[in-house]
Design a protein around this motif. Structure first.
Motif, short mmCIF file in Angstrom:
data_model
loop_
_atom_site.label_atom_id
_atom_site.label_comp_id
_atom_site.label_asym_id
_atom_site.label_seq_id
_atom_site.Cartn_x
_atom_site.Cartn_y
_atom_site.Cartn_z
N ASP A 304 0.84 -1.19 0.00
CA ASP A 304 0.00 0.00 0.00
C ASP A 304 0.88 1.25 0.00
O ASP A 304 2.06 1.18 0.31
N GLY A 305 0.28 2.38 -0.32
CA GLY A 305 0.98 3.65 -0.19
C GLY A 305 1.85 4.03 -1.37
O GLY A 305 2.62 4.98 -1.30
N CYS A 306 1.77 3.28 -2.46
CA CYS A 306 2.58 3.57 -3.65
C CYS A 306 1.71 4.21 -4.73
O CYS A 306 0.50 4.02 -4.75
N GLN A 307 2.35 4.92 -5.62
CA GLN A 307 1.61 5.46 -6.76
C GLN A 307 2.41 5.24 -8.04
O GLN A 307 3.58 5.59 -8.13
N ALA A 308 1.75 4.65 -9.02
CA ALA A 308 2.39 4.46 -10.32
C ALA A 308 1.57 5.21 -11.36
O ALA A 308 0.41 4.91 -11.57
N ASP A 309 2.18 6.22 -11.97
CA ASP A 309 1.51 6.92 -13.07
C ASP A 309 2.09 6.38 -14.37
O ASP A 309 3.31 6.33 -14.54
N SER A 310 1.21 5.99 -15.26
CA SER A 310 1.67 5.37 -16.50
C SER A 310 0.82 5.90 -17.64
O SER A 310 -0.39 5.71 -17.65
N VAL A 311 1.45 6.63 -18.55
CA VAL A 311 0.68 7.30 -19.60
C VAL A 311 1.28 7.04 -20.98
O VAL A 311 2.27 7.67 -21.35
N PRO A 312 0.74 6.10 -21.71
CA PRO A 312 1.21 5.93 -23.09
C PRO A 312 0.42 6.84 -24.04
O PRO A 312 -0.77 7.05 -23.85
N ASN A 313 1.10 7.40 -25.00
CA ASN A 313 0.44 8.26 -26.00
C ASN A 313 0.92 7.88 -27.39
O ASN A 313 2.10 7.70 -27.61
N LEU A 314 -0.03 7.79 -28.29
CA LEU A 314 0.31 7.53 -29.70
C LEU A 314 -0.27 8.65 -30.53
O LEU A 314 -1.46 8.94 -30.43
N GLU A 315 0.57 9.28 -31.34
CA GLU A 315 0.06 10.25 -32.30
C GLU A 315 0.35 9.70 -33.68
O GLU A 315 1.51 9.45 -34.02
N ILE A 316 -0.71 9.50 -34.43
CA ILE A 316 -0.56 8.80 -35.70
C ILE A 316 -0.98 9.71 -36.84
O ILE A 316 -2.14 10.15 -36.88
N GLU A 317 -0.05 10.00 -37.73
CA GLU A 317 -0.37 10.91 -38.82
C GLU A 317 -0.38 10.24 -40.18
O GLU A 317 -0.58 10.88 -41.20
N THR A 318 -0.12 8.93 -40.15
CA THR A 318 -0.32 8.18 -41.39
C THR A 318 -0.88 6.81 -41.04
O THR A 318 -0.51 6.22 -40.03
N GLY A 319 -1.79 6.33 -41.86
CA GLY A 319 -2.35 5.01 -41.63
C GLY A 319 -1.59 3.94 -42.38
O GLY A 319 -1.83 2.75 -42.21
N GLU A 320 -0.64 4.36 -43.19
CA GLU A 320 0.10 3.39 -44.02
C GLU A 320 1.25 2.79 -43.21
O GLU A 320 2.42 2.97 -43.53
N ILE A 321 0.88 2.07 -42.16
CA ILE A 321 1.90 1.51 -41.28
C ILE A 321 1.64 0.03 -41.06
O ILE A 321 0.55 -0.46 -41.35
N ILE A 322 2.64 -0.67 -40.55
CA ILE A 322 2.47 -2.11 -40.28
C ILE A 322 1.69 -2.28 -38.98
O ILE A 322 0.78 -3.10 -38.89
N GLY A 323 2.01 -1.50 -37.99
CA GLY A 323 1.29 -1.64 -36.73
C GLY A 323 1.74 -0.63 -35.71
O GLY A 323 2.88 -0.17 -35.74
N ALA A 324 0.82 -0.28 -34.82
CA ALA A 324 1.15 0.63 -33.73
C ALA A 324 0.27 0.26 -32.56
O ALA A 324 -0.93 0.03 -32.73
N GLY A 325 0.85 0.17 -31.40
CA GLY A 325 0.03 -0.18 -30.25
C GLY A 325 0.74 0.13 -28.96
O GLY A 325 1.92 0.44 -28.94
#
Lengths: 397, 255
Positions: A304-325
């Motif tokens: 108890d008493g811990c804090q984990a902040d975890s923030v993934p962000n994806l900005e995608i400006e083309t759809g011509e890609i193999i994969g993003a996740g």
């Protein structure tokens, strides 16, 4: 509580006409000029998770500005020379993105330049051991890895300091580089800074970052590509104990086509006030067709008493890609894993040990520097030793 | 004579809307040397019984008892039940990333025996057990169940059964998802386990197919949280031909 998100888009809608969103809060303007980076108040997007007071000494243009103590092991052909700040800016990947990094470059007074010549195939790691004895220190390190070179660089931090770093690593075409960063400060140390990587055409880079000790650690890790075909893997482990703040802010800029990135950071938190922050930003620019990226962060909350902040962000400006996740998981032990192990007769505490070992071994085995691997495995043992009595959450199966 | 005695077993499962009763009074005795098959339609509570006996945290035994060789398992922890001689081959074996099969098996064997297995013979035993299940020796270095196919996971369960040598094994739909070759391999492993005559097996299955390779001494039909009918091997053939309808309807009528 366990919060899982898993977003994958193997084929995004075509947004090729979208406007580049570089002005967003995720991308602070880079500048060598300290005055362009006002002293953070803590409400800024990039500082809102950070204990800004702890970094005060690193914001200030006044006061002591020393260096850390250096010890190095340089294989044949590798050079380390002092260069001027102006030369360092010429050789750098990019300008500082926050005040701490700007101060590091400015107040270091000069920079160190590590060069690994083209075609060099190093069998031994380049080792840079940085240590402090309580000083306030600033440092700028520029690394130039020649085309088709193959090398491992290990940078270790120990002792006590208030330290701001700016590190720039340029990797030549077709080169293969491992960078291992070990942050193992004494309990009172404060460390902030920025490491920027640029991968040449078809270069392959693996970074492993292990953050163990220090009162407050905030590292910005950025990467971009100088040409197509580059592959970047970034792994991280961190152990956050009571009262500690450990923050990793990653940004992979897919600014060239057919590039790959894979980010996997894992942490364990225990004790009152243990705080981890992981920000994983990925930008896929319009030009970056055929790229592939995945980023993940997993946090194991042991008490108890811990804090984990975890923030993934994806900005995608083309759809011509193999994969993003990306995915992010923060939680206690996986009850199903414990059940499985225990159903084979393994007592609960032993089962927990196995799970924690497994969680980190996955990353540690990729380091490739036996001495550091051993050191980290011992650290996992230490963490397990101080792990307090287990608490199970009802119904979390 | 060693036996597993299930008496008037009532079990709730935790759901988002609170506990839900699944088992409504199961009575069953398995003596060593016997193979009992439990068959029943989906949702009848077969797997719940397996998990509840093993001590899965999602299931609560609200009344009744399960004793193994006179020891009441219901008050024991999951690992204590295993050390009392119980083994559950799971329908969905769990992946444990970063923990190698070798390390897992050695840790389990050490916990069960109270001492580490002899290095020289143990490695051979592990390799033989994996090979017996047609898992090549590279599996011992892989993470437990991670990236295994469905069939490989099931064969890994039976390899554990042979290595860990429990007194009683519950096989929870070990046969589902196996092709005929894998089914034969698994059945041979189970038959080796029972060949000494001093072990018991509770084999939970949805299909009678596996009973062509593992001959049951008793067949129980499980419907709506209870045993609805019992018989010998011929009952499995009847179920194969006629299905569970008769029993399901009878259970409904009796409510």
């Amino acid at each position: 509580m366990s919060i899982d998100t898993d977003i994958r888009c193997d084929k995004t809608p075509n947004v090729a006409n979208a406007i580049e969103t570089l002005a967003s809060h995720l991308h602070p303007a880079a500048s060598w000029v300290v005055a362009d980076h006002p002293v953070p108040k803590g409400r800024e997007e990039v500082w809102r998770f950070s204990p800004v007071k702890a970094f005060k000494a690193l914001f200030s243009a006044e006061g002591e500005a020393g260096h850390l103590n250096w010890a190095t092991e340089l294989p044949d052909g590798v050079t380390l020379t002092e260069i001027t700040s102006e030369q360092a800016r010429e050789l750098a990947v990019e300008a500082p993105v926050d005040r701490v990094a700007a101060m590091a470059a400015e107040r270091a007074g000069s920079a160190m330049h590590l060069t690994i010549p083209a075609d060099a195939e190093l069998t031994e790691p380049v080792r840079i051991s940085l240590s402090g004895t309580g000083q306030t220190a600033f440092g700028h390190l520029v690394v130039s890895v020649g085309n088709h070179a193959s090398a491992t660089i290990a940078i270790e931090h120990s002792g006590d300091a208030r330290y701001a770093n700016k590190t720039d690593i340029t990797v030549g075409d077709g080169a293969q580089l491992n960078v291992v960063t070990l942050i193992d400060w004494d309990d009172a140390a404060v460390h902030g800074g920025q490491t920027s990587l640029r991968l040449g055409r078809d270069a392959r880079v693996r970074t492993v970052s292990a953050s163990l000790g220090g009162k407050a650690v905030r590292i910005v890790e950025r990467a971009n590509f100088a040409g197509p075909g580059g592959e970047l893997e970034q792994f991280g482990v961190y152990f956050v104990d009571a009262g500690q703040h450990i923050e990793h802010r990653l940004f992979v800029d897919h600014n060239a086509p057919h590039t790959k990135s894979n980010v996997d950071y894992r942490g364990a938190l225990q004790g009152q006030g243990a705080h981890s922050v992981w920000i994983g930003d990925v930008l896929i620019r319009k030009i970056a067709e055929g790229i592939e990226t995945y980023e993940t962060n997993k946090n194991l909350v042991l008490t108890d008493g811990c804090q984990a902040d975890s923030v993934p962000n994806l900005e995608i400006e083309t759809g011509e890609i193999i994969g993003a996740g990306h995915s992010s998981t923060t939680g206690r032990f996986d009850d199903l894993q414990l059940f499985y192990l225990r159903s084979r007769g393994i007592p609960e505490d032993e089962a927990r040990r196995l799970v924690v070992h497994g969680f980190f071994n996955d990353i540690i085995r990729r380091i490739g520097v036996p001495k550091i691997q051993k050191r980290l495995l011992a650290q996992v043992e230490d963490e397990l030793e101080i792990m307090t009595a287990p608490t199970t959450i009802a119904g979390a199966a | 004579m060693v036996n597993l005695v299930i008496s008037d077993l009532h079990v709730d499962v935790e759901t988002e809307s609170g506990p839900k009763q699944i088992l409504k009074g199961v009575n069953l005795t398995i003596n060593s040397g016997e193979v009992h098959a439990i068959m029943g339609p989906n949702g009848s509570g077969k797997s719940t019984m397996a998990y509840a006996i093993a001590g899965h945290p999602k299931y609560t035994i609200t009344s009744g008892s399960v004793t193994l060789n006179g020891i009441d398992l219901t008050h024991l922890k999951v690992d204590e039940r295993a050390r009392a001689g119980l083994f559950l081959a799971m329908q969905y074996p769990v992946e444990v990333p970063g923990v190698s099969v070798t390390n897992f098996l050695r840790t389990a064997k050490t916990a069960l025996d109270g001492q580490a297995p002899k290095v020289r013979t143990w490695v051979k035993e592990v390799n033989a057990a994996l090979e017996g299940m047609q898992l090549d020796s590279s599996f011992s270095a892989r993470s437990v169940n991670e990236g295994f196919s469905g069939g490989e996971k099931k064969r890994h369960e039976i390899a554990q059964l042979e290595l860990l040598k429990p007194k009683f094994a519950i096989l929870d739909e070990t046969d589902s998802g196996l092709d005929i070759d894998a089914l034969r391999v698994v059945a041979e492993g189970v038959n080796r386990f029972t060949s000494g005559g001093d072990t018991g097996v509770l084999l939970i299955t949805h299909y009678s197919r596996i009973l062509r390779y593992i001959e049951p001494d008793f067949v129980h039909v499980f419907v709506d949280g209870r045993i609805a009918a019992e018989g010998g091997k011929e009952l499995a053939d009847e179920l194969e031909a006629e299905g569970y309808d008769k029993y399901v309807q009878a259970a409904r009528a009796s409510v």
